[in-house]
Design an enzyme around this catalytic site. Structure first.
Site, PDB file in Angstrom:
ATOM      1  N   TYR A 175       8.403  16.060   0.804  1.00 44.68           N
ATOM      2  CA  TYR A 175       8.174  17.377   0.203  1.00 44.68           C
ATOM      3  C   TYR A 175       8.031  17.263  -1.305  1.00 44.68           C
ATOM      4  CZ  TYR A 175       8.970  19.053   4.806  1.00 44.68           C
ATOM      5  OH  TYR A 175       8.847  19.244   6.136  1.00 44.68           O
ATOM      6  N   LYS A 233       2.948  29.903   3.898  1.00 40.88           N
ATOM      7  CA  LYS A 233       2.124  29.471   2.754  1.00 40.88           C
ATOM      8  C   LYS A 233       0.650  29.486   3.117  1.00 40.88           C
ATOM      9  CE  LYS A 233       5.027  26.971  -0.226  1.00 40.88           C
ATOM     10  NZ  LYS A 233       4.396  27.477  -1.418  1.00 40.88           N
ATOM     11  N   ASP A 263       6.537  22.176 -26.174  1.00 36.14           N
ATOM     12  CA  ASP A 263       6.508  20.803 -25.648  1.00 36.14           C
ATOM     13  C   ASP A 263       7.524  20.748 -24.525  1.00 36.14           C
ATOM     14  OD1 ASP A 263       6.548  17.903 -25.308  1.00 36.14           O
ATOM     15  OD2 ASP A 263       5.622  17.800 -27.285  1.00 36.14           O
ATOM     16  N   HIS A 274      14.619  13.305  12.412  1.00 28.20           N
ATOM     17  CA  HIS A 274      13.438  13.415  13.281  1.00 28.20           C
ATOM     18  C   HIS A 274      12.513  12.220  13.094  1.00 28.20           C
ATOM     19  CE1 HIS A 274      11.307  15.942   9.969  1.00 28.20           C
ATOM     20  NE2 HIS A 274      10.954  14.696   9.868  1.00 28.20           N
ATOM     21  N   HIS A 275      12.795  11.391  12.096  1.00 30.75           N
ATOM     22  CA  HIS A 275      12.043  10.145  11.953  1.00 30.75           C
ATOM     23  C   HIS A 275      12.601   9.066  12.858  1.00 30.75           C
ATOM     24  CE1 HIS A 275       9.749  11.393   8.349  1.00 30.75           C
ATOM     25  NE2 HIS A 275      10.805  12.141   8.136  1.00 30.75           N
ATOM     26  N   ARG A 304       1.532   1.310  15.129  1.00 28.01           N
ATOM     27  CA  ARG A 304       1.159   1.160  13.739  1.00 28.01           C
ATOM     28  C   ARG A 304       1.599  -0.220  13.238  1.00 28.01           C
ATOM     29  NH1 ARG A 304       5.584   4.902  10.520  1.00 28.01           N
ATOM     30  NH2 ARG A 304       4.500   4.158   8.682  1.00 28.01           N
ATOM     31  N   HIS A 336       0.842  -1.197   0.000  1.00 29.35           N
ATOM     32  CA  HIS A 336       0.000   0.000   0.000  1.00 29.35           C
ATOM     33  C   HIS A 336       0.879   1.249   0.000  1.00 29.35           C
ATOM     34  CE1 HIS A 336      -2.991   2.979   1.136  1.00 29.35           C
ATOM     35  NE2 HIS A 336      -2.290   3.269   2.212  1.00 29.35           N
ATOM     36  N   THR A 394       6.074  26.919   6.181  1.00 26.94           N
ATOM     37  CA  THR A 394       4.793  26.278   5.921  1.00 26.94           C
ATOM     38  C   THR A 394       3.660  27.185   6.372  1.00 26.94           C
ATOM     39  OG1 THR A 394       5.936  24.233   6.424  1.00 26.94           O
ATOM     40  CG2 THR A 394       3.568  24.100   6.115  1.00 26.94           C
ATOM     41  N   HIS A 435      12.989  12.116   3.799  1.00 30.92           N
ATOM     42  CA  HIS A 435      12.352  13.364   4.187  1.00 30.92           C
ATOM     43  C   HIS A 435      12.145  14.304   2.998  1.00 30.92           C
ATOM     44  CE1 HIS A 435      10.130  15.564   6.945  1.00 30.92           C
ATOM     45  NE2 HIS A 435      10.664  16.657   6.441  1.00 30.92           N
ATOM     46  N   TRP A 489       7.010   0.105   4.033  1.00 32.28           N
ATOM     47  CA  TRP A 489       7.520   0.863   2.883  1.00 32.28           C
ATOM     48  C   TRP A 489       8.845   1.532   3.237  1.00 32.28           C
ATOM     49  CZ3 TRP A 489       8.704   5.922   1.442  1.00 32.28           C
ATOM     50  CH2 TRP A 489       8.439   6.917   2.387  1.00 32.28           C
ATOM     51  N   SER A 493      13.020   6.441 -13.676  1.00 31.67           N
ATOM     52  CA  SER A 493      11.902   7.154 -14.292  1.00 31.67           C
ATOM     53  C   SER A 493      11.760   8.552 -13.698  1.00 31.67           C
ATOM     54  CB  SER A 493      10.619   6.343 -14.100  1.00 31.67           C
ATOM     55  OG  SER A 493       9.495   7.155 -14.297  1.00 31.67           O
ATOM     56  N   SER A 494      11.795   8.619 -12.358  1.00 32.02           N
ATOM     57  CA  SER A 494      11.641   9.920 -11.697  1.00 32.02           C
ATOM     58  C   SER A 494      12.765  10.867 -12.067  1.00 32.02           C
ATOM     59  CB  SER A 494      11.654   9.757 -10.182  1.00 32.02           C
ATOM     60  OG  SER A 494      10.496   9.140  -9.763  1.00 32.02           O
ATOM     61  N   SER A 501      -2.095  26.924  -5.120  1.00 31.51           N
ATOM     62  CA  SER A 501      -1.773  28.335  -5.366  1.00 31.51           C
ATOM     63  C   SER A 501      -2.329  28.817  -6.700  1.00 31.51           C
ATOM     64  CB  SER A 501      -0.261  28.549  -5.327  1.00 31.51           C
ATOM     65  OG  SER A 501       0.256  28.074  -4.114  1.00 31.51           O
ATOM     66  N   GLU A 506      11.665  13.377   0.170  1.00 29.02           N
ATOM     67  CA  GLU A 506      10.609  12.703  -0.581  1.00 29.02           C
ATOM     68  C   GLU A 506       9.220  13.192  -0.171  1.00 29.02           C
ATOM     69  OE1 GLU A 506      10.377  10.613  -3.056  1.00 29.02           O
ATOM     70  OE2 GLU A 506       8.292   9.968  -2.834  1.00 29.02           O
TER      71      GLU A 506
END
Lengths: 385, 519, 190
Positions: free
Chosen positions: B250, B324, B98, B295-296, B443, B69, B321, B246, B134, B162-163, B261, B248
């Site tokens: 963002y 924004k 293009d 921080h993770h 979790r 998932h 943040t 991290h 994951w 790809s990315s 926006s 990622e």
């Protein structure tokens, strides 16, 4: 004009509801134990953590009311359907500086108590008791390090029976949060946990004492607690550690110092008794009874309650192993089978338990070998004789 | 390069296309398929968690479901969806004919289905699919992993390639193909957020590749990067992973910021407030994302100096943040607001993302994180940011630009139904999870203690509702393409601004063959 | 005009493409060594330092004594008997101390093991110097063989006064079946 009044009234009502919601959640928390909020816990550190948690909740709540208040006001008052003309402003240096600086000040305000609590959390000096906590797939082992005399160490396994998990019988009050042997600690004493793991990373978490520390194979972490109130505190493994991650609970039994000393004395005596049993010839019934206990707590999870096997481990009932040479059978239990889930139980069980469980496996569920092992046989086998 | 010809016919149009709109469409449909697949995994998870006890699946399969998932949603649904939007919109927004590298564009899309074919095929392999989460922490994902882990690593490499190709393309397009007069500080915010996101991607996808390569070597070639036995360290894995991980998050959220926006000014009929500060805030967030990763891992036993540093640095993220969020709200203030579906999603985004931001701020406080970490509180937090953030942002973008793409208007009533069912379903799913986590539910567990039963049942009901709303979404989009009311006004929305709205509706196959001039 | 545009696009592309191998290499040549260095300096994870060569015999701080506790753990699948011969040692900072760990291979096959040290509290790791340790090498034991493995260490005189107990834990890993561990990484650890 009238629409303006309605708008303001709606706005006030919305803010009131938000506030009332917060207050209600607190009320419900108080009356229903702690099922909606973080437990306040039973240590100085856990109370600090709780206070910090509530503080940040309220700060966020107030900011939320303010920010969403303005937003909802705009959504109500500045709708096109009211015929308003859109303004055209699109910047304001003053406002932009202000809302950069003010949050920054709030953050600094939060950082002080957080730093203080963290330092208290890290102050592990001068413990009264050291306990080595080792995470295994999927159980915990506790070893008391500070005592003199017999060593006290034991595994703490999930006690919830399989038929409760598979909905074949009603679930008990402490479903999945109960163990066969809890960790016992005295209240008022500084208990230091040295936390490590045997295989993968686990995490030892008991919410009521605000301790959560990863158990990492090969390395030792530390944490500590000084519990103020007698009681039973429950927790769980918090780091995904494989199949039965959800089935390795932690139960801490905090008792008075006298009670703890009595318990410790009893455990040491029991350890001495087991040591004495090592050299004795035990009758078949005793071995079978003990073997059944050991099997059900440590083997049944993978080999099935009646030796029928599961997806993880083969059947023992009628198997070549359990009905072949007893020395091979013993060797597998002691040394494990590399590359499979079968661990080397030689370092987890004492000789008595190994002798008992092998005897049990060879004489149960239709296996009828009639042979048995004595603790001394296991000891000799371990010595390579 | 041919002159103004239309698309080729049949399958070969899609296989060999180098047209940014075709490739954007492919990305969008692919990501939606992955969204449904990842959603199906989520439904299995929530069905098992509907009641305490093991009912439907085995614990090991449950772990496979949580892992798949996460992987499918992050790498298959959200990221390609925004790449799809970028492909469609960036050339139209900056006045380019293009993308800068059309053939690479074709490649970067077409390797993606193979990556996910490989990943999905692990479900049928001996030992099952990846079951280590994951975040695939070693040694659970190395020494103790199922054999399919090698296929997982291969799939991650392809997704990374790809990315990276997609991002290089986006950077090359934005740097070189802006129409005359389209200075950097005139670019629409969606272009800006994607520009910054693409740099993040180019920087951190190779780190992920390095991370899984180390795993591959540990598993197959006897190295010991992550095994203490050979002198390595399992905690090193977490540092490398989160150094990727991290930024990622963002990468996932910044393009959504961009969409919001665009949408909020349109339906407020008022220019975006604080454009420059929006750009700087985005850049600040991107920069901070590189220096807060640990921080993770507050509970791995870092020295106190490390904990304090990562705590302070993480708290700082709240500042840009916040800027924004304040800017969006001020944009609405004194506007002339209407509530079409894109705006509904945008408003929900602002509210729910801010809630996710609040819980993020709570999580940043290291001592309190010892209680939150790896509990359902974290699950609630990141779904508020990922679903109500990225997915709601994506939905807003699709409804906003769908008429421009197809020349047909979606059914507003049905779209509003999609929004409200989704909004309610989402909150019923994830709001209770905050409380479950605070009360001590870890979790990634397939079964739970009885005090969590009510909250989990609520969560599951919400999840089924939310899942249903996405089927409705699919129906709405198909119905729009087939029988939607035709629109021909280039502007589509009264308050819309920007180059893409100067083009005819539907947008022709080739646009801006001669660049427009921006005053 | 068009050619020039294409050149610019290619320029950007190559610049960006260059970032990719750089970042990939960054993981291996910067992050890993940097992490190991950080571990050594800060005692992250309670990792200990490599072999310590004592400078000219230093004086001994008799004014305080430190309790050193030894803990031995077997990692999964490790069937050796493994324990410290002395569990507690009271030592003076600056003095050199000797102890041993007992290991026996009870199986019927030769095995190789690696002991991984870890110190608690981790802030003490930088002050714990091993002049000799069995963890510097792999241990090979033939079937049934037993050995007393030596450990010689000095607790630094600069050890912060707040630390009165040091726990040194060894985890024993079975490294027999896998190919020999990368020597460089073992060296990096020690």
């Amino acid at each position: 004009m009238r629409s303006r009044v309605i708008q303001l009234a709606t706005l006030a009502l919305a803010s009131l509801m938000l506030l009332a919601g917060g207050a209600m959640a607190e009320e419900a928390t108080k009356s229903a134990g702690f099922w909606l909020n973080m437990p306040e816990g039973v240590t100085a550190v856990s109370r600090d953590v709780y206070a910090l948690h509530m503080k940040i909740v309220w700060i966020c709540g107030l900011i939320g009311i303010l920010v969403f208040g303005v937003m909802f006001y705009a959504m109500i008052a500045h709708r096109k359907s009211l015929g308003v003309k859109p303004a055209t402003f699109h910047e304001s240096t003053l406002v932009e500086i202000l809302w950069t600086v003010v949050p920054f000040i709030i953050l600094i305000y939060m950082a002080f108590p957080a730093t203080k609590t963290l330092i208290a959390h890290y102050d592990d000096s001068e413990p009264d008791i050291d306990i080595l906590v080792t995470g295994y797939q999927w159980k915990w082992k506790y070893e008391y390090l500070n005592d003199s005399g017999e060593k006290v160490s034991f595994f703490s396994n999930l006690r919830t029976p399989n038929d409760e998990i598979h909905n074949e019988s009603p679930k008990g009050e402490h479903y999945l949060l109960e163990v066969d042997e809890p960790l016992v600690v005295p209240v008022g004493k500084k208990v230091r946990f040295l936390i490590t793991a045997n295989d993968v990373i686990h995490s030892w978490w008991v919410p009521a004492i605000a301790v959560k520390k990863d158990a990492i194979p090969g390395f030792v972490n530390e944490s500590w607690t000084r519990i103020e109130k007698e009681g039973v505190y429950r927790g769980q493994c918090a780091e995904l550690c494989g199949k039965n991650h959800g089935f390795m609970p932690i139960v801490v039994n905090a008792v008075s110092e006298d009670e703890f000393n009595a318990w410790m004395a009893k455990k040491q005596q029991a350890a001495a008794e087991i040591r004495a049993l090592m050299d004795q010839e035990l009758p078949m019934e005793d071995l079978m009874a003990r073997g059944e206990q050991v099997y059900n707590t440590s083997c049944a999870m993978c080999h099935g309650g009646a030796g029928e096997g599961t997806g993880i481990a083969p059947a023992l009932k009628g198997s070549k192993l359990a009905t072949g040479a007893i020395s091979d059978h013993l060797a597998i239990v002691v040394n494990g089978k590399p590359g499979t889930a079968m661990a080397a139980y030689g370092s987890q069980f004492n000789e008595l338990d190994i002798a008992a469980v092998v005897t049990y496996e060879r004489n149960s569920w239709g296996n009828n070998m009639g042979d048995l092992l004595q603790p001394i046989d296991v000891a000799n086998a371990k010595k390579g004789q | 390069m041919g002159e103004h010809h239309g698309p080729a016919k049949g399958l070969s149009r899609w296989l060999f296309t180098t047209n940014h709109k075709d490739i954007g469409t492919l990305y969008l449909w692919f990501s939606f398929a992955m969204f449904i697949l990842g959603g199906a995994f989520a439904m299995i998870i929530r069905a098992e968690l509907f009641q305490p006890g093991m009912q439907l699946i085995e614990p090991d399969f449950f772990n496979q479901m949580t892992t798949m998932h996460g992987l499918v949603m992050v790498f298959g649904a959200i990221m390609p969806a925004f790449v799809g939007l970028a492909n469609w919109m960036i050339p139209m927004m900056i006045g380019a004919p293009d993308m800068a590298l059309p053939r690479m564009n074709n490649w970067s899309f077409w390797i993606l289905p193979f990556a996910f074919l490989i990943l999905a095929s692990t479900l049928f392999m001996e030992g099952g699919a990846p079951n280590f989460g994951w975040t695939f922490y070693a040694p659970l994902s190395t020494t103790y992993a199922p054999p399919s882990v090698n296929y997982f690593i291969f799939a991650v490499h392809i997704m990374g390639a790809s990315s990276i190709m997609g991002s290089i393309n986006i950077i090359a397009t934005i740097v070189n193909l802006r129409a005359p007069g389209m200075t950097y500080m005139k670019m629409p915010l969606f272009v800006w957020t994607w520009f910054i996101t693409a740099f993040l991607l180019v920087a951190v996808m190779p780190v992920l590749a390095g991370c899984v390569t180390m795993m591959l070597m540990d598993i197959n070639f006897g190295t010991s990067f992550f095994s203490a036995a050979g002198g390595g360290d399992p905690v090193l894995f977490q540092h490398v992973f989160w150094f990727f991980g991290h930024p990622e998050v963002y990468i996932i959220i910044l393009p959504a910021f961009g969409v919001i926006s665009e949408v909020i000014p349109t339906f407020s009929r008022k220019p975006l407030f604080g454009y420059a500060s929006m750009v700087y805030a985005t850049a600040a967030i991107a920069f901070l994302s590189f220096v807060v990763w640990a921080h993770h891992m507050f509970t791995v036993g870092m020295p106190i100096a490390g904990e304090l540093y990562f705590m302070y640095a993480t708290m700082l993220i709240a500042v840009p943040t916040g800027v924004k969020v304040f800017n969006w709200i001020t944009t609405m203030f004194k506007g002339a607001i209407t509530f079409e579906t894109p705006m509904l999603f945008a408003i929900a985004f602002v509210i729910l993302f801010t809630l996710g931001g609040f819980t993020g701020l709570m999580l940043s406080l290291a001592p309190v994180d010892f209680q939150y970490h790896d509990s359902y509180f974290v699950v609630a937090h990141f779904h508020y940011v990922m679903v109500a953030g990225a997915i709601f942002g994506m939905s807003a973008g699709v409804y906003y630009w769908l008429p421009k793409w197809t020349g047909r208007m979606y059914n507003e009533t049905m779209a509003k139904a999609h929004f409200w069912i989704g909004f309610i379903g989402f909150n019923v799913t994830f709001f209770p999870q905050h409380f479950a986590g605070l009360a001590g539910m870890p979790r990634r567990i397939p079964d739970y203690a009885l005090q969590f039963a009510d909250l989990n049942m609520m969560s599951s009901i919400g999840a089924f509702t939310y899942g249903f709303s996405q089927i409705l979404f699919l129906f709405i989009v198909i119905q729009t393409i087939r029988n939607g009311k035709p629109v021909s006004d280039p502007k589509v929305w009264e308050g819309a601004n920007g180059l893409e709205w100067t083009l005819p509706t539907p947008a022709p196959y080739h646009t801006f063959a001669t660049p427009p001039t921006i005053k | 005009m068009r050619a020039e545009g294409e050149k610019k696009v290619l320029g950007t592309t190559w610049k960006m493409a260059l970032v990719v191998p750089l970042m990939f290499a960054f993981v291996f040549v910067v992050m890993v060594p940097l992490y190991n260095l950080l571990c050594e300096v800060t005692g992250l994870n309670g990792k200990t330092q490599g072999q310590y060569t004592a400078e000219a015999a230093g004086s001994v701080d008799e004014s305080r004594s430190i309790m050193v506790r030894f803990v031995a753990t077997n990692n999964e699948g490790m069937s050796w008997e493994f324990h410290p011969t002395t569990e507690l040692l009271r030592v003076h900072p600056g003095a050199e101390n000797d102890t041993t760990f007992f290991a026996r291979n009870p199986t019927a096959a030769a095995m190789t093991a690696q002991a991984v040290p870890s110190i608690v509290p981790s802030s003490a790791a930088a002050y714990f110097h091993k002049t000799e340790c069995f963890c510097f090498n792999q241990q090979h034991l033939s079937a049934g063989e037993a050995v007393d493995m030596p450990l010689r260490f000095i607790v630094d005189k600069d050890l912060p006064a707040s630390i009165r107990t040091i726990t040194l834990s060894y985890t024993l890993f079975d490294i027999t079946p896998t190919p020999t561990a990368d020597k460089a990484t073992v060296a990096a650890l020690n």
